[in-house]
Design an enzyme around this catalytic site. Structure first.
Site, PDB file in Angstrom:
ATOM      1  N   GLU A 184      34.772  74.973  65.673  1.00 39.86           N
ATOM      2  CA  GLU A 184      36.125  75.218  65.161  1.00 39.86           C
ATOM      3  C   GLU A 184      36.762  76.431  65.828  1.00 39.86           C
ATOM      4  O   GLU A 184      37.942  76.416  66.173  1.00 39.86           O
ATOM      5  CB  GLU A 184      36.084  75.396  63.644  1.00 39.86           C
ATOM      6  CG  GLU A 184      35.662  74.167  62.860  1.00 39.86           C
ATOM      7  CD  GLU A 184      36.704  73.057  62.877  1.00 39.86           C
ATOM      8  OE1 GLU A 184      37.793  73.250  63.457  1.00 39.86           O
ATOM      9  OE2 GLU A 184      36.426  71.991  62.299  1.00 39.86           O
TER      10      GLU A 184
ATOM     11  N   ASP B 169      33.092  61.956  67.455  1.00 41.59           N
ATOM     12  CA  ASP B 169      34.381  61.624  68.054  1.00 41.59           C
ATOM     13  C   ASP B 169      34.704  62.397  69.331  1.00 41.59           C
ATOM     14  O   ASP B 169      34.876  61.836  70.412  1.00 41.59           O
ATOM     15  CB  ASP B 169      35.492  61.790  67.021  1.00 41.59           C
ATOM     16  CG  ASP B 169      35.454  63.142  66.304  1.00 41.59           C
ATOM     17  OD1 ASP B 169      34.487  63.905  66.499  1.00 41.59           O
ATOM     18  OD2 ASP B 169      36.390  63.443  65.535  1.00 41.59           O
TER      19      ASP B 169
ATOM     20  N   GLU C  28      40.277  59.764  53.901  1.00 43.82           N
ATOM     21  CA  GLU C  28      39.264  60.315  54.798  1.00 43.82           C
ATOM     22  C   GLU C  28      38.227  59.257  55.187  1.00 43.82           C
ATOM     23  O   GLU C  28      37.769  59.230  56.327  1.00 43.82           O
ATOM     24  CB  GLU C  28      38.596  61.522  54.141  1.00 43.82           C
ATOM     25  CG  GLU C  28      37.687  62.313  55.066  1.00 43.82           C
ATOM     26  CD  GLU C  28      38.443  63.122  56.106  1.00 43.82           C
ATOM     27  OE1 GLU C  28      37.817  63.908  56.837  1.00 43.82           O
ATOM     28  OE2 GLU C  28      39.692  62.966  56.212  1.00 43.82           O
TER      29      GLU C  28
ATOM     30  N   GLU D 110      45.269  62.437  63.881  1.00 43.49           N
ATOM     31  CA  GLU D 110      44.716  61.469  64.833  1.00 43.49           C
ATOM     32  C   GLU D 110      45.562  60.211  64.992  1.00 43.49           C
ATOM     33  O   GLU D 110      45.736  59.709  66.107  1.00 43.49           O
ATOM     34  CB  GLU D 110      43.279  61.105  64.420  1.00 43.49           C
ATOM     35  CG  GLU D 110      42.245  62.158  64.744  1.00 43.49           C
ATOM     36  CD  GLU D 110      42.287  63.360  63.806  1.00 43.49           C
ATOM     37  OE1 GLU D 110      41.716  64.412  64.152  1.00 43.49           O
ATOM     38  OE2 GLU D 110      42.896  63.246  62.719  1.00 43.49           O
TER      39      GLU D 110
END
Length: 624
Positions: free
Chosen positions: A197, A342, A446, A465
């Site tokens: 992050e 991902d 989610e 996304e």
């Protein structure tokens, strides 16, 4: 009298049969037997039924969609003909005036969130938009990783939003924000943050803003800073140095998931990390190395990617989602395209685009083949043939067997990645599936269970996304359909997530209850991609420069300086072997738009997905 009774009986029998046929038709695709009797996907290698299927409706392997695929209504229990409503709603030109209004609305959305953050939350990391307060790390509960992995007490939202200000042409606020970051932000903090992050949100934004400031062409307007002395680059290096301890004392070369910015890896640190978290550092670390002329950062990030790649299954070529960094043992054996994996795939391709190292492309090509072989379900072609639309499921990395029947919202990035490699047709179908879920709930849950046609995890934290894939598909096809999609998304965000001081996470996508949190990626990605979708004249599209977006949506220029390294390749023999393995057509597919020609010009102003297939997808998520 007997013959009259016989005739009357025959008439009643005929009416009864018609009534029965009508009832069967009514219980067809509209009400759907599949909603009552869902079936799970079989293990790979077994016959493939549709995801939810109508038992015995059209015979084995032909769900009840077969009626639609053969032309819609007209008897046989197929129900009324459909599709016209889709063409009426989505096809045709998109008025320029409406597009300009939506561009301004996207900019206003960003401004409302950003201004409220600066007014009520800065210098803290995030805005609590319901109560108009700031939020920082949860010092009282170090185990609150949902907060502490992200918030490092370094004005996260301000840093994450820098390049969005530039892309929207707000030079005065961009310059003001950069000076605030330089003057007020320090990474010398007793904060334990997630390496991934901190890298994608903070390091990536500092590098992007530095590239924008030092760009000689200044395509976004005058974004230069008076007396700028590479301060953002120096700050990026300072942060990266503080993250380097995560790569030390690990037997595999895969980094620890978290690091304290003052003291290094905590003594009680977890030895387990997700594949995406450990393997999606190469773009930011590589850019930093090439700007500094210091190979250290790129080397440790590339070593982690190679270590993960070496642990893939020899049978399927797939990777799991959680690994032990000391033993190399797969703790999580699920292989999918969502959380945990991902951006690992994303950065294999984007590292090649940016740095030109053929081994990255070779790894991506191999991974993509395994994804198609083991994760993809549904018909072979998106826009022709019978069967279910393409869907990518979660499987066991070693066997390829189905592990569950849910997909998560992070997977909605994948159509955008498919656009970058030219697999536009497949991207169109997968995007349509996520858009159908959005239409049903006004947000993306989610986790969504495609078997039960219902969310498994109900919150929506303003993720970008789907917007990202919508933007990239529009750039690839120029089809107005995607402008309609963007308009739907923007209107839903305004309707369901806007609160007194910003935009709030949806706690429950059905009830539309909210959580008091606005994550930084809402400004750095969601608003940015919406704005770019509607701003056709933006320098990103018109300046002649080539750009790429990081996994956090930070813009970086694709130019020669990132393809030239100032040091010798530490793996020259392996690079040569991988270069020999590459086929010329694979390089061409990645480095040109030739595959995009699969979408004919005559379809540019028609639906990208035929009406019958769009209706099919809407049925499969319970919209109709």
């Amino acid at each position: 009298m007997q013959w009259r009774s016989l005739v009357l009986g025959l008439l009643l029998l005929r009416l009864g049969l018609h009534g029965l046929l009508w009832l069967v038709s009514a219980l067809g695709p509209g009400l759907g037997f599949h909603q009552r009797f869902p079936f799970a996907l079989p293990p790979r290698g077994a016959p493939d039924p549709p995801w939810p299927r109508a038992a015995g409706r059209c015979g084995r392997g032909r769900a009840h969609w077969g009626c639609l695929l053969r032309g819609g209504g007209g008897g046989g229990g197929c129900g009324p003909a459909g599709g016209d409503e889709y063409e009426k709603r989505y096809s045709g030109a998109f008025p320029p005036q409406l597009r300009a209004q939506l561009r301004d609305a996207a900019r206003g959305m960003f401004a409302f969130g950003y201004d409220n953050y600066m007014r009520h939350a800065f210098p803290q990391d995030e805005l609590n938009p319901v109560h108009c307060r700031g939020r920082g790390p949860d010092r009282a509960d170090p185990s609150n990783l949902n907060i502490n992995d992200v918030l490092g007490n370094y004005s996260l939202t301000l840093i994450d939003a820098l390049d969005t200000l530039a892309i929207m042409g707000n030079s005065s606020e961009f310059q003001k924000a950069v000076k605030l970051v330089i003057d007020t932000v320090s990474f010398d903090k007793d904060s334990t943050v997630q390496v991934f992050e901190a890298t994608i949100r903070v390091l990536g934004s500092l590098l992007s803003a530095h590239i924008i400031i030092t760009d000689i062409k200044q395509p976004f307007g005058d974004m230069t800073i008076k007396d700028y002395d590479d301060e953002l680059l120096h700050m990026a290096r300072d942060l990266a140095v503080r993250l380097l301890p995560a790569f030390e004392n690990t037997k595999t070369g895969i980094p620890y998931p978290r690091v304290n910015l003052k003291t290094g890896v905590p003594p009680d640190s977890n030895n387990e990390t997700c594949t995406a978290g450990a393997g999606s550092l190469l773009v930011e670390f590589g850019i930093l190395s090439r700007l500094l002329g210091d190979s250290t950062f790129e080397w440790v990030a590339r070593r982690a990617v190679k270590a993960l790649w070496s642990l893939r299954s020899h049978d399927t070529g797939l990777l799991g989602n959680v690994v032990n960094i000391q033993t190399g043992h797969w703790v999580g054996k699920q292989s999918g395209l969502g959380a945990g994996l991902d951006s690992f795939y994303e950065y294999l391709l984007k590292s090649y685009i940016l740095f030109g190292k053929k081994e990255d492309l070779e790894m991506f090509n191999d991974a993509y083949r395994s994804i198609q072989n083991y994760l993809r379900r549904g018909r072979e072609a998106c826009n022709e043939g019978e069967g279910d639309p393409p869907l990518y499921v979660n499987v066991n990395m070693f066997s390829g067997q189905l592990m569950n029947t849910w997909i998560d919202s992070l997977q909605a990035f994948f159509p955008g990645l498919q656009v970058l490699i030219g697999d536009v047709e497949d991207a169109i179908c997968l995007h349509a599936f996520y858009y159908a879920i959005w239409k049903r709930y006004g947000a993306l849950p989610e986790r969504y269970n495609w078997q039960l046609q219902a969310p498994d995890v109900l919150f929506y934290p303003l993720r970008p996304e789907l917007v990202e894939s919508t933007y990239l598909l529009y750039q690839a096809t120029k089809n107005p359909f995607y402008l309609h999609v963007g308009m739907d998304i923007l209107q839903s965000l305004e309707k369901y997530t806007k609160v007194k001081c910003g935009y709030a996470t949806l706690h429950h996508v059905i009830e539309k209850s909210k959580e008091d949190r606005m994550e930084s990626f809402f400004l750095s990605e969601t608003c940015k991609y919406l704005y770019l979708l509607f701003d056709e004249e933006n320098p990103v599209h018109k300046s002649g420069n080539k750009y790429m977006f990081t996994t956090e949506g930070h813009i970086v220029s694709v130019d020669k300086r990132f393809r030239d390294s100032l040091w010798q390749d530490p793996f020259p023999e392996e690079e040569e072997r991988n270069a020999e393995k590459l086929k010329p057509n694979e390089l061409k597919a990645m480095n040109s738009s030739s595959n995009c020609n699969r979408v004919p010009d005559e379809r540019r102003y028609l639906l990208p997905l035929k009406s019958i297939y769009m209706r099919q997808i809407d049925q499969m998520v319970g919209l109709i």
